[in-house]
Each structure stands twice: as C-alpha cells, then as structure tokens.
Design an enzyme around this catalytic site. Structure first.
Site, short mmCIF file in Angstrom:
data_model
loop_
_atom_site.label_atom_id
_atom_site.label_comp_id
_atom_site.label_asym_id
_atom_site.label_seq_id
_atom_site.Cartn_x
_atom_site.Cartn_y
_atom_site.Cartn_z
N GLY A 39 0.83 -1.21 0.00
CA GLY A 39 0.00 0.00 0.00
C GLY A 39 0.86 1.26 0.00
N ILE A 68 1.32 3.78 2.46
CA ILE A 68 2.22 3.96 3.62
C ILE A 68 3.12 2.74 3.74
CG2 ILE A 68 2.36 4.26 6.14
CD1 ILE A 68 -0.31 5.74 6.04
N ASP A 126 0.33 -8.93 1.33
CA ASP A 126 -0.63 -7.98 0.77
C ASP A 126 -1.44 -8.72 -0.30
OD1 ASP A 126 -1.80 -5.68 -0.69
OD2 ASP A 126 -0.43 -4.50 0.54
N GLY A 154 -3.68 -2.12 -2.45
CA GLY A 154 -2.26 -1.86 -2.71
C GLY A 154 -1.92 -2.20 -4.16
N LEU A 205 -0.44 -2.92 8.98
CA LEU A 205 -1.05 -1.81 8.24
C LEU A 205 -2.19 -2.28 7.35
CD1 LEU A 205 2.22 -0.07 6.97
CD2 LEU A 205 0.62 0.95 8.56
N THR A 219 -12.04 -7.36 6.81
CA THR A 219 -10.58 -7.18 6.83
C THR A 219 -10.16 -6.43 8.09
OG1 THR A 219 -10.63 -6.96 4.45
CG2 THR A 219 -8.62 -6.27 5.52
N ALA A 252 -1.83 -0.18 13.12
CA ALA A 252 -2.22 1.10 12.53
C ALA A 252 -3.69 1.38 12.78
CB ALA A 252 -1.96 1.07 11.03
N TYR A 266 -16.08 2.32 9.48
CA TYR A 266 -14.62 2.28 9.41
C TYR A 266 -14.04 2.70 10.76
CZ TYR A 266 -9.91 3.59 7.83
OH TYR A 266 -8.56 3.72 7.68
N LYS A 318 -12.03 0.17 13.33
CA LYS A 318 -10.67 0.48 13.81
C LYS A 318 -10.66 0.65 15.32
CE LYS A 318 -7.72 0.38 10.54
NZ LYS A 318 -6.57 -0.52 10.73
#
Ligand code: UDP
Length: 322
Positions: free
Chosen positions: A10, A12, A31, A36, A76, A95, A117, A149, A153
């Site tokens: 991705g 970052i 990944d 990404g 990440l 995910t 992250a 989202y 998180k």
C-alpha cells in the site's frame, strides 16, 4: 531485525518497506493487492532482505508462518479510504476486524511486538482541536456507513489494548492523520492525489461541500520515520498515539494551492456531499492532532511543510503521466 509488514504494497506500507530496507532490516510483506499495488514494491523484488507474499491477512495459516519467522509486526493491512469503505462496507469490516484479530492472536502466540495502525477517523465528528488520544469519540448512526470504518478500527484498538492488559502483549497503536505523498492513489477518495490529477489534466477540481472543512496533511516519509521510531521505542506498550502535523488548511484553500502549484487552468467546482458520496453521508469538519504524546515517546514530530510535500507529490504524478 526481521519485520513483517502487513499491507506492505500500500501507500504507507511500501514507503515504510523502502525505509526499513534502507536501514538494514529484512522485510516480509503480505498484501492481497485489494487496495495496494505490486508496482509500489516491484523495485524491492530480488533484494535479499525482501520477501513478498501475495495473500490476504485473513489466511491464518499463511499469517502464522510469517509471524513465526519475524521479530516484530507492523500491521497496516486494512480497507482504507472513505469512498472505498462506503462502496465495500462488508469486505472492509471483515478485513479491518477479523484481519486484525488474526494478527493480534498470532503476535500473542509467538510473543512478538506488534504495532497496529489506526486512524484519526476514530475520533469521529469533533470540531475542537487538538485531538488528544484520551478524548471522547463521537459517531453518527450505523446507517451512515462512514462510521463503520471508525468503529472497526476502534474495535482493533480495544482488542490490542485487551491483549496487552490480559496477556501482556507488546503492542502500540498509532492513529495516522491524513497522510500524503508519492504512491497515494485517488481511487479510494483521497483528496490530494485527486486534486493533483484533476489539476494536471486541467479538469475541474472537485471540492465537496462548501470546502470549509479542514484537514492536516502529513508527509508519508515523516509518518514512516515516526512508525520506525515507535518500533524501537522502549516505552508506549499498550498505548495509543497520534501521528500527524498541526498545520490546518481548508479543502477550498487546498484546491487553490494545488491549482497554483501545478499552473493549472482547472476550474474549482463545489459538489454537494450527497452527489459525491450518496445520501446519509457525514463529513468530519476538522481534524487536528495533539502531538504531545508522540513527542514524549520518540522525541520526534513530523515537520515537512505542506507546500514541499505537494511539490514532491506533483512531481511524482507528472513523472507517472509522461
Ligand atoms: N474531498 C473533496 N474532493 C475530493 C475528495 C475529497 O473535497 O475529490 C474532501 C472530503 O470530503 C474531505 C476531505 O476532502 O472533507 C478529505 O477527504 P479524504 O477522503 O482525503 O480524507 P478523510 O475524509 O478521510 O479525511
């Protein structure tokens, strides 16, 4: 050190891989290229210290092998971008929740340090500044998918803290504020690559809402530096820490700045939110981090000025299109 970077292809993640390799670490990336791109890490293929596994973090047996052979994990991998999350709500939650659960479970099983992250999105609809890590969080209803989202998180953060408190898992959660720079794609909604590409094509620059909402934009290279310092920081285990800058700009001013820096003939147009994101959309009007905790932990805060980052990113997109 052998470092496993989930989501390493991705924006970052790939910048992080470059820096880790440069500093002499071995890097293993997992990944599935959902958001990404192989092109972000293609230059690292063949490097003796680099390994890439094309798979999802939901594949627990593959993840187990990778965690077992690493010394530390930087997690990440996630569904990112407001536009992407609104368009793919179920896959995003899977995910972002189950993927992190797998990463934490395995980090705990093999007793590896794991950096998780998170995002400034977790703060929700605050308008005060700066946002501190122990501030209350304010969300809208579950019919407004944007908040899924933030909620997912936040579940990740709770899970990491719970592992730390009950199993002494060595974990640090970092909340990234808007991060920009080369390799960021505009495909999932991110404003800076979108504005730059629109400006370079002389297409209308699309400001959503009245453009008075603000953001703070951090250079990806500075974010990567902060993550790497956190990785070796002897303190902070079980803590949540912001990564960002405090320089604030309205989205309308950002459009103007990018138009000038690209010498573009683009017109700046204002598009209602419901036209951009569908109905039931809520924006965050302001998002400025407190950096006290970051500075106390690692003695560093990001400092690249916005104009410098924009110039670098514009150069990147110019080179890509020629
Ligand atoms: N935005 C915009 N035009 C675009 C894309 C985004 O005006 O083409 C706005 C968006 O509504 C938000 C800000 O730019 O107010 C930052 O959006 P982004 O998706 O980059 O990040 P986030 O909303 O997660 O901070």
């Amino acid at each position: 050190m052998n470092i496993l970077v989930t989501g390493g292809a991705g924006f970052i993640g790939s910048n992080l891989c470059d820096s880790l390799i440069e500093k002499g670490h071995n890097v293993s990336v997992i990944d599935d290229l959902s958001t990404g791109f192989l092109e972000n890490i293609i230059h690292l293929q063949g490097h003796p210290g680099f390994k890439y596994t094309n798979d999802t973090i939901l594949n627990a047996s593959v993840m187990e092998e990778l965690v077992a052979e690493s010394d530390a994990i930087i997690h990440l991998a996630a569904a990112v971008g407001v536009k992407y999350v609104i368009e793919n709500p179920l896959a995003s939650m899977e995910t972002n929740i189950r993927g992190t659960e797998i990463a934490l479970q395995l980090a705990n099983k093999y007793k590896k340090r794991i950096l998780v992250a998170s995002t400034s999105e977790v703060y929700g609809k605050h308008t005060h500044a700066p946002l501190k890590e122990d501030d209350n969080l304010i969300y809208g209803p579950p019919s407004t998918m944007r908040w899924s989202y933030a909620a997912a998180k936040l579940v990740d953060e709770f899970a990491a803290i719970a592992y730390h408190r009950t199993k002494k898992l060595d974990t640090i959660i970092f909340r990234c504020f808007n991060t920009i720079g080369p390799r960021q794609t505009g495909l999932y909604g991110m404003v800076v690559p979108r504005f730059i590409q629109q400006a370079l094509r002389d297409d209308p620059i699309t400001v959503y809402g009245d453009g008075q909402q603000t953001r703070t934009f951090t250079y990806v290279g500075d974010v990567v530096e902060a993550i790497i310092r956190l990785l070796s920081c002897p303190h902070g285990s079980g803590e949540v820490v912001n990564i960002g800058v405090m320089e604030e700009i309205t989205i309308a001013e950002l459009a103007e700045k990018i138009k000038i820096l690209t010498s573009s003939r683009s017109e700046i147009v204002f598009i209602p939110y419901n036209q951009a994101y569908g109905k039931d959309f809520e924006d965050m009007m302001r998002r400025v981090p407190s950096l006290e905790k970051l500075n106390a932990l690692i003695g560093y805060v990001p400092e690249t000025p916005l104009d410098d980052i924009l110039v670098k990113t514009i150069e990147y997109f110019r080179a890509k299109t020629t």
